[in-house]
Enzyme design. Structure first.
Site, PDB file in Angstrom:
ATOM      1  N   GLY A  98      -7.785  -7.235 -13.599  1.00 18.14           N
ATOM      2  CA  GLY A  98      -7.287  -7.911 -12.903  1.00 18.14           C
ATOM      3  C   GLY A  98      -7.424  -6.410 -11.793  1.00 18.14           C
ATOM      4  O   GLY A  98      -7.472  -5.468 -11.942  1.00 18.14           O
ATOM      5  N   CYS A  99      -7.404  -6.894 -10.185  1.00 21.33           N
ATOM      6  CA  CYS A  99      -7.398  -6.036  -9.490  1.00 21.33           C
ATOM      7  C   CYS A  99      -6.803  -5.847  -8.112  1.00 21.33           C
ATOM      8  O   CYS A  99      -6.449  -7.452  -7.741  1.00 21.33           O
ATOM      9  CB  CYS A  99      -9.030  -5.179  -8.937  1.00 21.33           C
ATOM     10  SG  CYS A  99      -9.841  -6.255  -8.036  1.00 21.33           S
ATOM     11  N   GLY A 100      -6.263  -5.402  -6.851  1.00 20.06           N
ATOM     12  CA  GLY A 100      -5.890  -5.117  -6.293  1.00 20.06           C
ATOM     13  C   GLY A 100      -4.240  -4.673  -5.647  1.00 20.06           C
ATOM     14  O   GLY A 100      -4.258  -3.057  -6.835  1.00 20.06           O
TER      15      GLY A 100
ATOM     16  N   LEU B  36      -5.134 -11.966 -11.557  1.00 23.01           N
ATOM     17  CA  LEU B  36      -6.320 -12.408  -9.920  1.00 23.01           C
ATOM     18  C   LEU B  36      -5.390 -10.980  -9.726  1.00 23.01           C
ATOM     19  O   LEU B  36      -6.547 -10.334  -9.140  1.00 23.01           O
ATOM     20  CB  LEU B  36      -5.533 -12.957  -9.176  1.00 23.01           C
ATOM     21  CG  LEU B  36      -5.697 -13.462  -7.597  1.00 23.01           C
ATOM     22  CD1 LEU B  36      -7.388 -13.506  -7.676  1.00 23.01           C
ATOM     23  CD2 LEU B  36      -4.669 -14.717  -6.979  1.00 23.01           C
ATOM     24  N   CYS B  99     -12.328  -4.025  -4.750  1.00 26.60           N
ATOM     25  CA  CYS B  99     -11.295  -4.729  -4.393  1.00 26.60           C
ATOM     26  C   CYS B  99     -10.294  -3.293  -4.580  1.00 26.60           C
ATOM     27  O   CYS B  99     -10.656  -2.404  -4.633  1.00 26.60           O
ATOM     28  CB  CYS B  99     -10.911  -5.795  -5.914  1.00 26.60           C
ATOM     29  SG  CYS B  99     -10.439  -4.538  -7.639  1.00 26.60           S
TER      30      CYS B  99
END
Lengths: 253, 253
Positions: A98-100, B36, B99
């Site tokens: 995932g990323c962020g 996510l 991202c």
């Protein structure tokens, strides 16, 4: 800094003044032609920020992994050329789980967690008080705009590197990037931050093997646990002649 | 909150005390089985946080797009079931242009920027002073730990929703998520934040069409520019009987 027309209200008084406001830019990091991330940051020390970010995020192992950083200050793009041919691997490190916000550091956390800090560096509380006073004096933009965080690398004799940013993570990355560039040994140094110490902040300093982190503000429970496990000295609420030691107290003598 | 043994130093005095520290958890958001993002947050109001985050990041259009959120408080995973069958599209929205920190909001920014705020909502400075006083009184965890940011939704009669978090973005997302759940109209409300107002913070409130944002702290230049363009009233340094108006002053009468 940028000047804006501001309406200042105090009680029933209303006046129009000119006020200095801190600048924010969206800096997009491209490795080769591939977009990596956009950092919202203050447009100072951008090469240091990029180098520090790549290192503390685990995307590079050493400063020599960076061949070139070119900052385009019109489009706010940092074009990074890495020494490694395996750029796909760098992106894989970033994207795998995932990323962020946050993930980046938790990807790296497993590896970082194995770094134990055994430095026998020591500092007296009275020296910390003096460093914090100096740290505050250096926070010029804060004094003018009230809108930034500061970070610094210091030893017992004083502050060696100082940086400011709208984000507390960015300020720390700028200091680390600058330290890497100058090939400074982090293992007998202190990281000072104006901001709260979360696990992300702690992981960044742990990655550099900095044995002591000192904050004007509060730590989180996870930061204290990480610090205890890794043998890092975590000091919070360092203001005036006060400070709280949360872990590895033997370095504060 | 968690209690830790802390060494408190004041001048030459050194004592061991028990101190309350704010909790931090890494909450991973999964849509179906797909990861996510991981948010570092305080473990309160987590459903509100998830709903608010999905909305302000542009990943859902309305609260009804969420079928179910199940929070696993052992593994710190939020499993989200969306009403849309097109989950790939949601991920595409997130990943298209890189991202990580910041990008999310800059992806959404093009669309959000077209939202003009035309609300004829008005509030007097003296009412803002009273709201800020109430806002500070509510900040219980801050008073105990010094480690959190607060956000609140208010109207001229008082505070309607209040939330705290270690991150200023999270606190705002919690308030917005709660407001969406209760189907509150945002268009005649005020967002209050303890933190600095960057463009990200402003975009979050703009997405909800909140006409007024009030901060105890400073705004950045980009936040002021966005606010002016969008017709949002941006107030900073709201402390005691003081405040600064940066844009759309007609709502402060």
């Amino acid at each position: 800094m940028e000047t804006f027309k501001v309406i200042r209200i105090k009680g029933t008084d209303r006046e129009i003044i000119e006020d200095l406001v801190v600048e924010e830019v969206p800096l997009t990091l491209n490795i080769g032609d591939k977009e990596l991330v956009t950092l919202l940051c203050m447009p100072s020390d951008l090469e240091d920020l990029v180098a520090g970010f790549l290192f503390t995020s685990g995307l590079i192992k050493k400063i020599q992994d960076i061949k070139k950083i070119v900052i385009n200050r019109k489009q706010w793009v940092a074009r990074i050329d890495l020494a490694t041919a395996d750029i796909e691997m760098v992106f894989k490190r970033l994207y795998t789980s995932g990323c962020g916000r946050g993930t980046l550091f938790y990807n790296a956390a497993d590896i970082i967690n194995r770094i134990k800090i055994t430095s026998d560096f020591k500092i007296e509380p009275v020296k910390i008080n003096a460093l914090m006073l100096d740290f505050q004096k250096k926070s010029e933009i804060y004094l003018k705009t009230g809108g930034v965080h500061s970070a610094a690398l210091a030893d017992t004799s004083g502050i060696l590197i100082f940086a400011e940013d709208i984000g507390r993570h960015n300020a720390i990355d700028k200091v680390i990037g600058h330290g890497l560039k100058r090939d400074i040994s982090f293992e007998n140094k202190i990281m000072i931050t104006s901001g709260r110490v979360s696990s992300e902040v702690l992981l960044k300093t742990q990655k550099c093997k900095i044995p002591v982190i000192i904050s004007r503000s509060a730590p989180t429970n996870q930061a204290i646990k990480h610090a205890s496990d890794a043998g890092i000295t975590l000091v919070g609420f360092a203001r005036g002649s006060r400070l709280n030691i949360y872990s590895a107290e033997e370095r504060i003598s």
